[in-house]
Design an enzyme around this catalytic site. Structure first.
Site, PDB file in Angstrom:
ATOM      1  N   HIS A  12      42.313  51.481  41.155  1.00  0.00           N
ATOM      2  CA  HIS A  12      40.920  51.445  41.658  1.00  0.00           C
ATOM      3  C   HIS A  12      40.599  52.647  42.552  1.00  0.00           C
ATOM      4  CE1 HIS A  12      41.097  47.440  39.915  1.00  0.00           C
ATOM      5  NE2 HIS A  12      42.241  47.304  40.561  1.00  0.00           N
ATOM      6  N   GLU A  27      41.478  46.020  47.859  1.00  0.00           N
ATOM      7  CA  GLU A  27      42.669  46.375  47.083  1.00  0.00           C
ATOM      8  C   GLU A  27      42.863  47.886  46.994  1.00  0.00           C
ATOM      9  OE1 GLU A  27      42.645  45.152  42.961  1.00  0.00           O
ATOM     10  OE2 GLU A  27      44.516  46.251  42.621  1.00  0.00           O
ATOM     11  N   HIS A  80      48.966  47.895  42.257  1.00  0.00           N
ATOM     12  CA  HIS A  80      47.790  47.022  42.336  1.00  0.00           C
ATOM     13  C   HIS A  80      48.080  45.823  43.234  1.00  0.00           C
ATOM     14  CE1 HIS A  80      45.017  48.515  39.112  1.00  0.00           C
ATOM     15  NE2 HIS A  80      46.115  49.191  38.799  1.00  0.00           N
ATOM     16  N   GLU A 143      52.026  44.412  40.709  1.00  0.00           N
ATOM     17  CA  GLU A 143      51.041  43.624  41.461  1.00  0.00           C
ATOM     18  C   GLU A 143      51.792  43.197  42.717  1.00  0.00           C
ATOM     19  OE1 GLU A 143      47.894  43.145  40.770  1.00  0.00           O
ATOM     20  OE2 GLU A 143      47.617  43.160  38.592  1.00  0.00           O
TER      21      GLU A 143
END
Ligand code: ZN
Length: 233
Positions: A12, A27, A80, A143
């Site tokens: 992102h 995030e 992430h 993650e």
């Protein structure tokens, strides 16, 4: 054996915050911070590490893969934070592309290092994520935790925890290349008769470039290339 070129991809960024935690942590910021820490850890160890972004900016998925592919990265690690509709979900997952043996191996190495520091390791999973599918080297997507979970969001907001996560991923990459994680060489100063020499502390011993030390003490050093001998006079 050596550690290959790494590409770290903080997910992102810019107009895309990624998932947002219950207390507002974004995030994109957590991902970038962990990626920058990871790059410092590799830099300190002399390992070439490129980033797909090093600031808060928009980067599409395609150029992220291009950076890794064109830069001849030997492993790709995307960072992430997870999110779920239920605030109860927590823990860490490492993804690789379905059927990629090397990707799985890399995921396994990183997962092994994360295991002792994360609240729960939810396992190694396979997914056809864009960045896993379109990178040509072994690739994983980590993650690191659920930003949607109150406790994990709080943990991810702590600098110390992000440093631990970065170190675990770094150790995992080293392990993938069959290498032990080296202790960083601490830079120290040595002052000889008022002259400053930069030195390195390794395992409690101070290492100084011989010529600089000897010359600061008003001696000379002669180097014989054939016998590989330095003589101080
Ligand atoms: Zn994400």
């Amino acid at each position: 054996m050596r550690v290959g070129v790494i590409c770290v991809d903080p997910g992102h960024g810019g107009s895309d915050p990624g998932a947002v935690g219950p207390s507002g942590a974004k995030e994109k910021d957590i991902n970038l911070d962990i990626a920058l820490r990871l790059k410092s850890l590799f830099d300190e160890r002399g390992v070439l590490c490129m980033l797909t972004r090093d600031k808060d900016e928009d980067v599409e998925l395609e150029p992220r893969c291009r950076i890794a592919n064109n830069g001849a990265a030997e492993v790709f690690v995307s960072i992430h934070c997870n999110a779920a509709a239920s605030r109860d979900a927590y823990g860490t997952e490492v993804y690789c592309f379905p059927g990629s043996t090397k990707g799985y191996q890399l995921a396994k190495c990183i997962s092994n290092e994360l295991l002792p520091i994360v609240p729960v390791m939810r396992g190694i999973k396979e997914a056809e994520f864009y960045v896993l599918k379109n990178t040509i080297m072994p690739a994983v997507l980590v993650e690191v935790g659920f930003i949607s979970n109150y406790t994990e969001e709080k943990a991810l907001q702590s600098e110390g925890y992000r440093q631990l996560l970065a170190e675990a991923v770094g150790k995992g990459v080293y392990a993938y290349f069959g290498m032990a994680w080296p202790t960083p060489k601490d830079k120290v100063k040595v002052i000889v008769k008022g002259k400053e020499i930069s030195a390195t502390l390794i395992d409690g011993k101070t290492w100084v470039p011989l010529r600089q030390l000897v010359e600061a003490m008003n001696y000379t050093v002669e180097w014989d290339e054939i016998t590989r001998t330095a003589t101080v006079k």
